[in-house]
Design a protein around this motif. Structure first.
Motif, PDB file in Angstrom:
ATOM      1  N   TYR A  91       0.908  -0.957   0.121  1.00  0.00           N
ATOM      2  CA  TYR A  91       0.373  -0.226  -0.119  1.00  0.00           C
ATOM      3  C   TYR A  91       0.345   1.292  -0.342  1.00  0.00           C
ATOM      4  O   TYR A  91       0.689   2.180  -0.477  1.00  0.00           O
ATOM      5  CB  TYR A  91      -0.919  -0.306   1.387  1.00  0.00           C
ATOM      6  CG  TYR A  91      -2.129  -0.650   1.240  1.00  0.00           C
ATOM      7  CD1 TYR A  91      -2.294  -1.247  -0.075  1.00  0.00           C
ATOM      8  CD2 TYR A  91      -2.229  -1.147   2.596  1.00  0.00           C
ATOM      9  CE1 TYR A  91      -3.351  -2.124   0.101  1.00  0.00           C
ATOM     10  CE2 TYR A  91      -3.310  -2.763   2.255  1.00  0.00           C
ATOM     11  CZ  TYR A  91      -3.839  -3.124   1.343  1.00  0.00           C
ATOM     12  OH  TYR A  91      -4.439  -4.268   0.707  1.00  0.00           O
ATOM     13  N   LEU A  92       2.262   0.439   1.050  1.00  0.00           N
ATOM     14  CA  LEU A  92       3.341   2.667   0.948  1.00  0.00           C
ATOM     15  C   LEU A  92       3.613   2.816  -0.214  1.00  0.00           C
ATOM     16  O   LEU A  92       4.257   3.995  -0.401  1.00  0.00           O
ATOM     17  CB  LEU A  92       3.918   2.063   1.640  1.00  0.00           C
ATOM     18  CG  LEU A  92       3.129   2.812   3.267  1.00  0.00           C
ATOM     19  CD1 LEU A  92       4.586   2.022   4.352  1.00  0.00           C
ATOM     20  CD2 LEU A  92       3.399   4.758   3.152  1.00  0.00           C
ATOM     21  N   TYR A  93       3.787   1.584  -1.366  1.00  0.00           N
ATOM     22  CA  TYR A  93       4.365   1.811  -2.427  1.00  0.00           C
ATOM     23  C   TYR A  93       4.496   2.985  -3.114  1.00  0.00           C
ATOM     24  O   TYR A  93       5.450   3.322  -3.733  1.00  0.00           O
ATOM     25  CB  TYR A  93       4.710   0.343  -2.682  1.00  0.00           C
ATOM     26  CG  TYR A  93       5.971   0.070  -4.433  1.00  0.00           C
ATOM     27  CD1 TYR A  93       7.105  -0.052  -4.191  1.00  0.00           C
ATOM     28  CD2 TYR A  93       5.934  -0.077  -5.008  1.00  0.00           C
ATOM     29  CE1 TYR A  93       8.479   0.636  -4.962  1.00  0.00           C
ATOM     30  CE2 TYR A  93       6.505   0.229  -6.792  1.00  0.00           C
ATOM     31  CZ  TYR A  93       8.331   0.237  -6.464  1.00  0.00           C
ATOM     32  OH  TYR A  93       8.708   0.514  -7.289  1.00  0.00           O
ATOM     33  N   PRO A  94       3.504   2.860  -4.176  1.00  0.00           N
ATOM     34  CA  PRO A  94       2.558   4.008  -4.650  1.00  0.00           C
ATOM     35  C   PRO A  94       3.343   5.540  -4.279  1.00  0.00           C
ATOM     36  O   PRO A  94       4.098   5.871  -4.899  1.00  0.00           O
ATOM     37  CB  PRO A  94       1.992   3.836  -4.763  1.00  0.00           C
ATOM     38  CG  PRO A  94       1.040   2.859  -4.595  1.00  0.00           C
ATOM     39  CD  PRO A  94       1.743   2.543  -3.401  1.00  0.00           C
ATOM     40  N   MET A  95       3.403   5.303  -3.075  1.00  0.00           N
ATOM     41  CA  MET A  95       3.996   6.734  -2.750  1.00  0.00           C
ATOM     42  C   MET A  95       5.420   6.603  -3.130  1.00  0.00           C
ATOM     43  O   MET A  95       6.520   8.656  -2.851  1.00  0.00           O
ATOM     44  CB  MET A  95       3.457   7.152  -1.182  1.00  0.00           C
ATOM     45  CG  MET A  95       3.848   8.713   0.001  1.00  0.00           C
ATOM     46  SD  MET A  95       2.679   9.517  -0.777  1.00  0.00           S
ATOM     47  CE  MET A  95       3.406  10.919  -0.741  1.00  0.00           C
ATOM     48  N   ALA A  96       6.388   5.782  -2.993  1.00  0.00           N
ATOM     49  CA  ALA A  96       7.686   6.253  -2.871  1.00  0.00           C
ATOM     50  C   ALA A  96       8.242   6.941  -4.732  1.00  0.00           C
ATOM     51  O   ALA A  96       9.045   6.426  -5.274  1.00  0.00           O
ATOM     52  CB  ALA A  96       8.684   4.501  -3.377  1.00  0.00           C
ATOM     53  N   ILE A  97       7.071   6.494  -5.231  1.00  0.00           N
ATOM     54  CA  ILE A  97       6.723   6.306  -6.851  1.00  0.00           C
ATOM     55  C   ILE A  97       6.589   8.881  -7.208  1.00  0.00           C
ATOM     56  O   ILE A  97       5.826   8.447  -6.875  1.00  0.00           O
ATOM     57  CB  ILE A  97       5.838   6.563  -7.837  1.00  0.00           C
ATOM     58  CG1 ILE A  97       6.499   4.881  -7.550  1.00  0.00           C
ATOM     59  CG2 ILE A  97       6.060   5.295  -9.026  1.00  0.00           C
ATOM     60  CD1 ILE A  97       5.437   3.211  -8.240  1.00  0.00           C
ATOM     61  N   SER A  98       7.017   8.771  -7.990  1.00  0.00           N
ATOM     62  CA  SER A  98       6.907   9.966  -8.680  1.00  0.00           C
ATOM     63  C   SER A  98       5.756  10.122  -9.345  1.00  0.00           C
ATOM     64  O   SER A  98       5.183   9.312 -10.365  1.00  0.00           O
ATOM     65  CB  SER A  98       7.987  10.611 -10.003  1.00  0.00           C
ATOM     66  OG  SER A  98       8.294   9.812 -11.385  1.00  0.00           O
ATOM     67  N   PHE A  99       5.138  11.409  -9.617  1.00  0.00           N
ATOM     68  CA  PHE A  99       4.147  11.397  -9.751  1.00  0.00           C
ATOM     69  C   PHE A  99       3.674  11.155 -11.943  1.00  0.00           C
ATOM     70  O   PHE A  99       3.070  11.376 -12.353  1.00  0.00           O
ATOM     71  CB  PHE A  99       3.611  12.924  -9.892  1.00  0.00           C
ATOM     72  CG  PHE A  99       2.854  12.692  -8.745  1.00  0.00           C
ATOM     73  CD1 PHE A  99       1.216  12.441  -8.836  1.00  0.00           C
ATOM     74  CD2 PHE A  99       3.035  13.716  -7.361  1.00  0.00           C
ATOM     75  CE1 PHE A  99       0.486  12.514  -7.248  1.00  0.00           C
ATOM     76  CE2 PHE A  99       1.998  13.853  -6.243  1.00  0.00           C
ATOM     77  CZ  PHE A  99       1.311  13.075  -6.031  1.00  0.00           C
ATOM     78  N   ILE A 100       5.241  11.035 -12.469  1.00  0.00           N
ATOM     79  CA  ILE A 100       5.515  11.374 -13.361  1.00  0.00           C
ATOM     80  C   ILE A 100       5.618   9.831 -13.953  1.00  0.00           C
ATOM     81  O   ILE A 100       4.911   9.348 -14.788  1.00  0.00           O
ATOM     82  CB  ILE A 100       7.232  12.011 -13.836  1.00  0.00           C
ATOM     83  CG1 ILE A 100       6.931  13.349 -13.911  1.00  0.00           C
ATOM     84  CG2 ILE A 100       7.193  11.489 -15.543  1.00  0.00           C
ATOM     85  CD1 ILE A 100       6.513  14.028 -15.237  1.00  0.00           C
ATOM     86  N   VAL A 101       5.813   8.658 -13.166  1.00  0.00           N
ATOM     87  CA  VAL A 101       5.756   7.364 -13.216  1.00  0.00           C
ATOM     88  C   VAL A 101       4.530   7.010 -13.243  1.00  0.00           C
ATOM     89  O   VAL A 101       3.737   6.608 -13.679  1.00  0.00           O
ATOM     90  CB  VAL A 101       6.257   6.401 -12.047  1.00  0.00           C
ATOM     91  CG1 VAL A 101       6.333   5.275 -12.275  1.00  0.00           C
ATOM     92  CG2 VAL A 101       8.281   7.077 -12.932  1.00  0.00           C
ATOM     93  N   THR A 102       3.875   7.685 -12.025  1.00  0.00           N
ATOM     94  CA  THR A 102       2.360   7.220 -11.844  1.00  0.00           C
ATOM     95  C   THR A 102       1.531   7.496 -13.293  1.00  0.00           C
ATOM     96  O   THR A 102       0.665   6.953 -13.658  1.00  0.00           O
ATOM     97  CB  THR A 102       2.066   7.936 -10.774  1.00  0.00           C
ATOM     98  OG1 THR A 102       2.782   7.387  -9.516  1.00  0.00           O
ATOM     99  CG2 THR A 102       0.318   7.732 -10.537  1.00  0.00           C
TER     100      THR A 102
END
Length: 302
Positions: free
Chosen positions: A117-128
């Motif tokens: 659940y926490l992993y997406p926060m480690a990704i930049s908004f560009i990647v998201t």
């Protein structure tokens, strides 16, 4: 004499040790003072000038702000911000809170689920934005996948629909931020006194009622903190829009940050871009300042 020299050297050494932390922090402090607050003041002044491609330092009053609020694209971007921000904040807080309650039940594999659940926060908004652009692409994403299962009439073309494009930003942003909100709520839930829960259970209260009536009302500071953080994220959202929708179709998913970038760096309207930036800053301050004031007041009287 030697004793005096030793005392003098010792005094200098003590003074240096006492002020060492100030010397270490001073360069960073000066750089922040100049490059952050200095440029905020410079941008604020530029918003009161007729600057275009190059800065013009003649003061012209609120002309740029009057022009700004007559711009249809700026009004559209602010309307999009209201829709995006409202849904993003509400859904992320609700979903994050539900996830935290779910993990608070001491379920098996909690550590792995918390990491997921926490992993997406480690990704930049560009990647998201890029990932969700692939997922929501009508020609190769969810729509194509469902149609390949035989549901040929299924449509999910929000990404290219001007009326729904802004909602794709909500989906991607909630996916990224809800895990962070979950972590805030989970930390707060783990700090709740277990004796209160046991007493409520002895009185026959169900788990759902315990959370709704007893636990969640005590998490008001977490709700407030989550609201402030997510509001700040929503107002400054830029890279997610660029990667996911590009502001389109047309300007259907433009946000104020995209308008500011367009006016400043593509249309060479520094004054107009500065005015929009100051409006964004004022919006952030309108949220953060009352929050900080309430926090400081509680600590002072606590």
């Amino acid at each position: 004499m030697d004793t005096n020299n030793q005392n003098a050297v010792k005094g200098v050494g003590d003074w240096f040790r006492w002020h060492l932390s100030k010397f270490v922090v001073a360069p960073s402090f000066l750089m922040i003072l100049f490059f952050v607050y200095g440029f905020i003041l410079w941008t604020g002044y530029m918003s009161f000038t007729k600057s275009k491609m190059l800065p013009i330092y003649n003061f012209e009053g609120i002309l740029q702000y009057v022009k700004l609020w007559k711009q249809p694209t700026w009004l559209a971007s602010f309307e999009n911000l209201f829709v995006f921000g409202s849904l993003f904040i509400a859904v992320a807080i609700a979903f994050g809170c539900i996830l935290a309650i779910f993990l608070d039940q001491k379920i098996r594999g909690e550590g792995a689920l918390r990491t997921i659940y926490l992993y997406p926060m480690a990704i930049s908004f560009i990647v998201t934005g890029t990932a969700w652009k692939w997922i929501l692409n009508p020609g190769s994403g969810i729509e194509k996948l469902v149609q390949s299962f035989g549901f040929e009439n299924f449509e999910f073309d929000w990404l290219v629909d001007p009326d729904y494009a802004v909602y794709t930003l909500v989906i991607a942003a909630v996916w990224q931020a809800s895990g962070f909100v979950m972590a805030l709520f989970l930390a707060a839930l783990r700090g709740v006194d277990g004796e209160i829960i046991k007493a409520a259970q002895l009185d026959g209260a169900s788990i759902s009622r315990i959370y709704m009536v007893i636990i969640l009302p005590t998490l008001r500071p977490v709700f407030l903190s989550s609201f402030v953080i997510l509001t700040h994220m929503a107002i400054k959202s830029f890279d997610l829009v660029v990667a996911l929708t590009g502001g389109g179709p047309g300007n259907a998913s433009w946000l104020p940050a995209n308008f500011m970038f367009e006016m400043t760096f593509r249309r060479n309207q520094i004054g107009q871009g500065a005015a929009s930036a100051m409006i964004m800053l004022a919006t952030v301050l309108a949220i953060i300042v009352p929050y900080l004031y309430s926090e400081l007041r509680e600590k002072k009287h606590g």
